[in-house]
Design a protein around this motif. Structure first.
Motif, PDB file in Angstrom:
ATOM      1  N   SER A  94       0.752  -7.959   1.391  1.00  0.00           N
ATOM      2  CA  SER A  94       2.174  -8.186   1.106  1.00  0.00           C
ATOM      3  C   SER A  94       2.860  -6.917   0.623  1.00  0.00           C
ATOM      4  O   SER A  94       4.064  -6.742   0.814  1.00  0.00           O
ATOM      5  CB  SER A  94       2.334  -9.295   0.066  1.00  0.00           C
ATOM      6  OG  SER A  94       1.656  -8.966  -1.133  1.00  0.00           O
ATOM      7  N   GLY A  95       2.119  -6.014  -0.023  1.00  0.00           N
ATOM      8  CA  GLY A  95       2.649  -4.703  -0.388  1.00  0.00           C
ATOM      9  C   GLY A  95       2.015  -3.658   0.504  1.00  0.00           C
ATOM     10  O   GLY A  95       1.019  -3.026   0.152  1.00  0.00           O
ATOM     11  N   LYS A  96       2.577  -3.463   1.667  1.00  0.00           N
ATOM     12  CA  LYS A  96       1.876  -2.708   2.703  1.00  0.00           C
ATOM     13  C   LYS A  96       2.439  -1.320   2.971  1.00  0.00           C
ATOM     14  O   LYS A  96       1.888  -0.582   3.791  1.00  0.00           O
ATOM     15  CB  LYS A  96       1.876  -3.498   4.004  1.00  0.00           C
ATOM     16  CG  LYS A  96       3.270  -3.820   4.549  1.00  0.00           C
ATOM     17  CD  LYS A  96       3.169  -4.751   5.747  1.00  0.00           C
ATOM     18  CE  LYS A  96       4.547  -5.173   6.252  1.00  0.00           C
ATOM     19  NZ  LYS A  96       4.472  -6.115   7.377  1.00  0.00           N
ATOM     20  N   LEU A  97       3.538  -0.955   2.304  1.00  0.00           N
ATOM     21  CA  LEU A  97       4.127   0.356   2.533  1.00  0.00           C
ATOM     22  C   LEU A  97       3.840   1.243   1.334  1.00  0.00           C
ATOM     23  O   LEU A  97       4.323   0.994   0.235  1.00  0.00           O
ATOM     24  CB  LEU A  97       5.641   0.234   2.767  1.00  0.00           C
ATOM     25  CG  LEU A  97       6.053  -0.561   3.997  1.00  0.00           C
ATOM     26  CD1 LEU A  97       7.570  -0.698   4.056  1.00  0.00           C
ATOM     27  CD2 LEU A  97       5.539   0.105   5.274  1.00  0.00           C
ATOM     28  N   LEU A  98       3.048   2.271   1.526  1.00  0.00           N
ATOM     29  CA  LEU A  98       2.605   3.109   0.424  1.00  0.00           C
ATOM     30  C   LEU A  98       3.591   4.236   0.150  1.00  0.00           C
ATOM     31  O   LEU A  98       4.165   4.822   1.063  1.00  0.00           O
ATOM     32  CB  LEU A  98       1.233   3.708   0.735  1.00  0.00           C
ATOM     33  CG  LEU A  98       0.103   2.707   0.999  1.00  0.00           C
ATOM     34  CD1 LEU A  98      -1.215   3.447   1.174  1.00  0.00           C
ATOM     35  CD2 LEU A  98       0.002   1.687  -0.119  1.00  0.00           C
ATOM     36  N   CYS A  99       3.753   4.541  -1.128  1.00  0.00           N
ATOM     37  CA  CYS A  99       4.602   5.653  -1.541  1.00  0.00           C
ATOM     38  C   CYS A  99       3.733   6.879  -1.846  1.00  0.00           C
ATOM     39  O   CYS A  99       2.511   6.848  -1.703  1.00  0.00           O
ATOM     40  CB  CYS A  99       5.436   5.267  -2.757  1.00  0.00           C
ATOM     41  SG  CYS A  99       4.483   5.072  -4.275  1.00  0.00           S
TER      42      CYS A  99
END
Length: 735
Positions: free
Chosen positions: A78-83
């Motif tokens: 669900s949190g798939k975009l990394l910073c």
């Protein structure tokens, strides 16, 4: 290595006493062997721990043998975009300065060189357990303080250790200065955690209360509010700074720092006087309406403008616009509560959606739900796993009961902000800590001195940090997020994510293993799952209908578990109160504009406005100490991740162009920030993100860039938090 981080002495000290150079060469040889052997690439999964939350975004990595060679987005998570922070965890993992072995101090406390030497895990655990039992036998278990800092992942295991050892003095970085101040406001008003929600398809107005989600939640939250803006949702932002979120706003209310309680009263006055509030809802579900309404009468738009600096016409316009609901809101996780009247400031803003009836309705903010016993604000705990009722029963015995009685009444976590006083008086004799950092406190040198004066102290960490660890007795190497099983992640929609870790570097061990092993030595091993973190996780997961092994088999997909389903109007259905009756879990059973809990402790009833620190001729700038940045989290990602230091190589202070010009300061100049409590160095960033007379910066930098020395040890009477966002300073260009 960035020498401004205060690690120069530390590194020299460690090189004298442990085989750090061999660890570096070993790390290099791992990569060489992996490359030569051409081992096949294998997929792996873990969770990032480089923000303040826990556990959050998913990481898909590839490994060759035991070496992680690449990281990227876990697309099924669900949190798939990394910073940047998540990407930098790989560099942190193989940082040659990592702590890889247990270390014991051999020189007397206060010595210039602590004389740390490498010891075995058997000696380390036996020594810690012996000192824990010595304190319990001689003084009582409650004289031991157990603390979990950052990352927050060890919290469940650390709290369980405290419970079965017998100390109710368990605290976290949140009980020092983070989310729980705002949480306390939510509990006083609504009886439970309620920081707002998102913008659903029925939402027409959205109030953002002092949170810069573009930086603190740069993917999902920012995408949500951007999409809402495009479909015509009216966005009202309350923030002293001109953040990226504020620039998206339909209306930006920019109050002077520390005046939010007055602004909340001013907005509520418009809603009351113009009949825009939801009277039927208030009559049935809200307590203290007339008391707060009478208080708000004095906050005319003109008077509110005089206090807050927000134009009177904008106050009226924003109130009317927000009343065109259904409306939702998002309350900051921390900034409002980091002042001497912080909890009341948050309460005053929460009263706005409360009197409009924007509570758990379609188009509004829904109360959170989760699996059985899940406690969201304690990050992955369940009531059974930590025996929540035991901590509740001992609140009356805690050392914070006189310091912050409202906090003590509502929170199971101990507020340790008077740690120096408790150590001096012999009320706390020792500490077992996980991710401990004195830099979280105002005047951190006072807390470092308290640690030196303890009978015994130890901590786990990824790195040796001299300002924190110098006078501790034992330092233990913690496994990082790629090297640990526990904890699993719990996410919206009753889903969990588990990990496939690699073998830890050196002799590092995961914090859960350390806490459970200590538990086995000081109590019955059956209470600590024989020291096995996966068994500990399974004790929770089996209650939710799965196991760690089954969830691993389900990878790369997240695993659905049993839990309550989301639905609106829970207060009508008896889903919010512990007794199962309709209403809210407050003393009155209603939303409380006037708190019965604060009244009980003679600390007022309604959220009144208290004038904040005012600028003076000597210190004319209000300092917001602890602003967010999208690429660094406080003191976690400094020299640990040099890649991130390429983005910001030293402490940076945002200063308004008017203030910069008056001081001859240009972009990039090195400046001195000073007040009566201390001084710190920084690099100037000339920006309109802050209004004239205000400056903003991150805390957590070490050495002469440490802004925590600027903060007085003064406290909000409700939360016990220090005024991180309220102090005044002077800023001058360095000679």
């Amino acid at each position: 290595m960035d020498k401004t981080q205060g690690l120069k002495v530390t590194r020299r000290s460690i090189l004298k006493t442990i085989p750090a150079l061999s660890a570096i060469s070993a790390g290099s040889s791992f990569f060489t062997k992996a490359a030569c052997a051409q081992e096949p690439l294998e997929d792996g999964y873990t969770i990032c721990d480089n923000c303040n939350q826990m556990p959050m975004c998913g990481i898909h990595f590839q490994r060759q043998g035991n070496i992680v060679v690449s990281v990227g987005n876990w697309k099924e998570h669900s949190g798939k975009l990394l910073c940047n922070k998540a990407l930098a965890t790989l560099q942190r993992l193989y940082n040659p300065n990592r702590l890889l072995y247990p270390m014991k101090r051999t020189n007397p406390k206060g010595s210039a060189d602590p004389g740390f030497v490498r010891i075995s895990w058997q000696e380390a655990l036996a020594t810690i357990a012996a000192n824990m039992k010595k304190i319990r036998d001689q003084y009582g278990a409650e004289k031991l303080f157990i603390f979990c800092g950052d990352p927050k992942e060890p919290r469940p295991a650390a709290m369980r250790l405290a419970r079965y050892f017998g100390t109710y003095h368990y605290g976290t970085e949140s009980s020092v200065a983070c989310r729980k101040g705002s949480l306390l406001a939510e509990q006083l008003v609504f009886g439970c955690e309620y920081a707002g929600g998102g913008c659903g398809p029925k939402t027409k107005s959205f109030m953002v209360m002092a949170t810069n989600g573009a930086w603190s939640k740069p993917h999902g939250w920012w995408n949500m509010i951007s999409a809402a803006k495009q479909r015509g949702v009216n966005i009202i932002v309350i923030d002293a700074r001109r953040t990226k979120v504020a620039e998206l706003a339909t209306i930006h209310l920019q109050p002077k720092q520390g005046t939010d309680a007055a602004l909340g009263a001013g907005i509520c006055r418009v809603l009351f006087e113009e009949g825009l509030y939801n009277k039927p809802f208030c009559d049935k579900w809200v307590y203290g309406v007339e008391e707060y309404r009478n208080y708000c009468k004095d906050f005319t738009p003109e008077k509110t403008e005089a206090i807050t600096g927000v134009p009177a016409d904008l106050i009226v316009k924003a109130a009317r616009m927000y009343a065109e609901g259904p409306g939702s809101f998002a309350l900051t996780s921390q900034s409002l509560s980091h002042s001497r009247n912080g909890v009341n400031s948050a309460r005053a803003l929460l009263n706005i959606p409360a009197i409009l009836g924007y509570v758990d309705i379609p188009g509004g903010a829904l109360f959170g739900v989760g699996p059985k016993g899940y406690i969201v604000h304690d990050n992955g705990l369940t009531e059974d796993f930590v025996d929540y009722n035991w901590f509740k029963a001992h609140k009356k015995d805690r050392l914070d009961k006189d310091f912050v009685p409202v906090w003590n009444h509502t929170q199971v976590q101990f507020n340790p902000n008077q740690l120096p006083e408790h150590v001096k008086n012999g009320k706390l004799r020792g500490m077992v800590a996980f991710g401990f950092n004195v830099m979280i406190w105002p005047q951190p040198q006072v807390y470092a001195e308290a640690i030196k004066n303890m009978d015994f102290s130890c901590a786990t960490d990824y790195f040796y940090r001299d300002e924190t660890h110098h006078d501790m007795d034992i330092i233990l190497p913690a496994a990082m997020n790629y090297e640990r099983y526990a904890p699993f992640g719990t996410h919206a929609g009753n889903k969990v994510s588990v990990r496939t870790p690699v073998k830890p570097m050196g002799e590092a061990k995961e914090d859960w293993w350390i806490a459970l092993q200590l538990g086995c030595l000081v109590d019955d091993p059956k209470n600590f799952f024989d020291g096995d973190p996966v068994k500990a996780c399974d004790s929770i997961l089996k209650e939710w209908g799965t196991t760690y092994a089954d969830a691993q088999k389900n990878l790369p997909n997240m695993t659905q578990v049993q839990g309550a389903k989301q639905q609106p109007l829970k207060y009508e259905k008896g889903l919010l109160r512990h007794d199962g009756q309709p209403g809210f879990d407050t003393p009155s059973g209603k939303i409380e504009l006037s708190s019965n809990i604060t009244k009980m402790h003679n600390l007022g009833t309604i959220p009144i406005y208290v004038e904040p620190y005012q600028p003076t001729a000597e210190y004319p700038i209000k300092l917001i100490n602890g602003t967010r940045a999208p690429y660094i989290t406080h003191s976690k990602t400094r020299s640990d991740s040099p890649y991130l230091l390429e983005i910001e190589s030293m402490s940076t202070v945002d200063i308004n162009p008017e203030d910069a010009k008056a001081r001859g300061i240009n972009e990039g100049d090195k400046v001195l920030i000073k007040n009566q409590y201390g001084q710190a160095r920084a690099r100037a960033r000339v920006s309109i993100i802050v209004p004239p007379g205000t400056a903003g910066m991150q805390y957590g930098w070490r050495g002469d860039q440490n802004t925590q020395v600027l903060i007085p040890r003064e406290w909000d009477k409700l939360s016990g938090y220090a005024p991180y966002f309220e102090t005044t300073v002077q800023i001058t260009k360095e000679a």
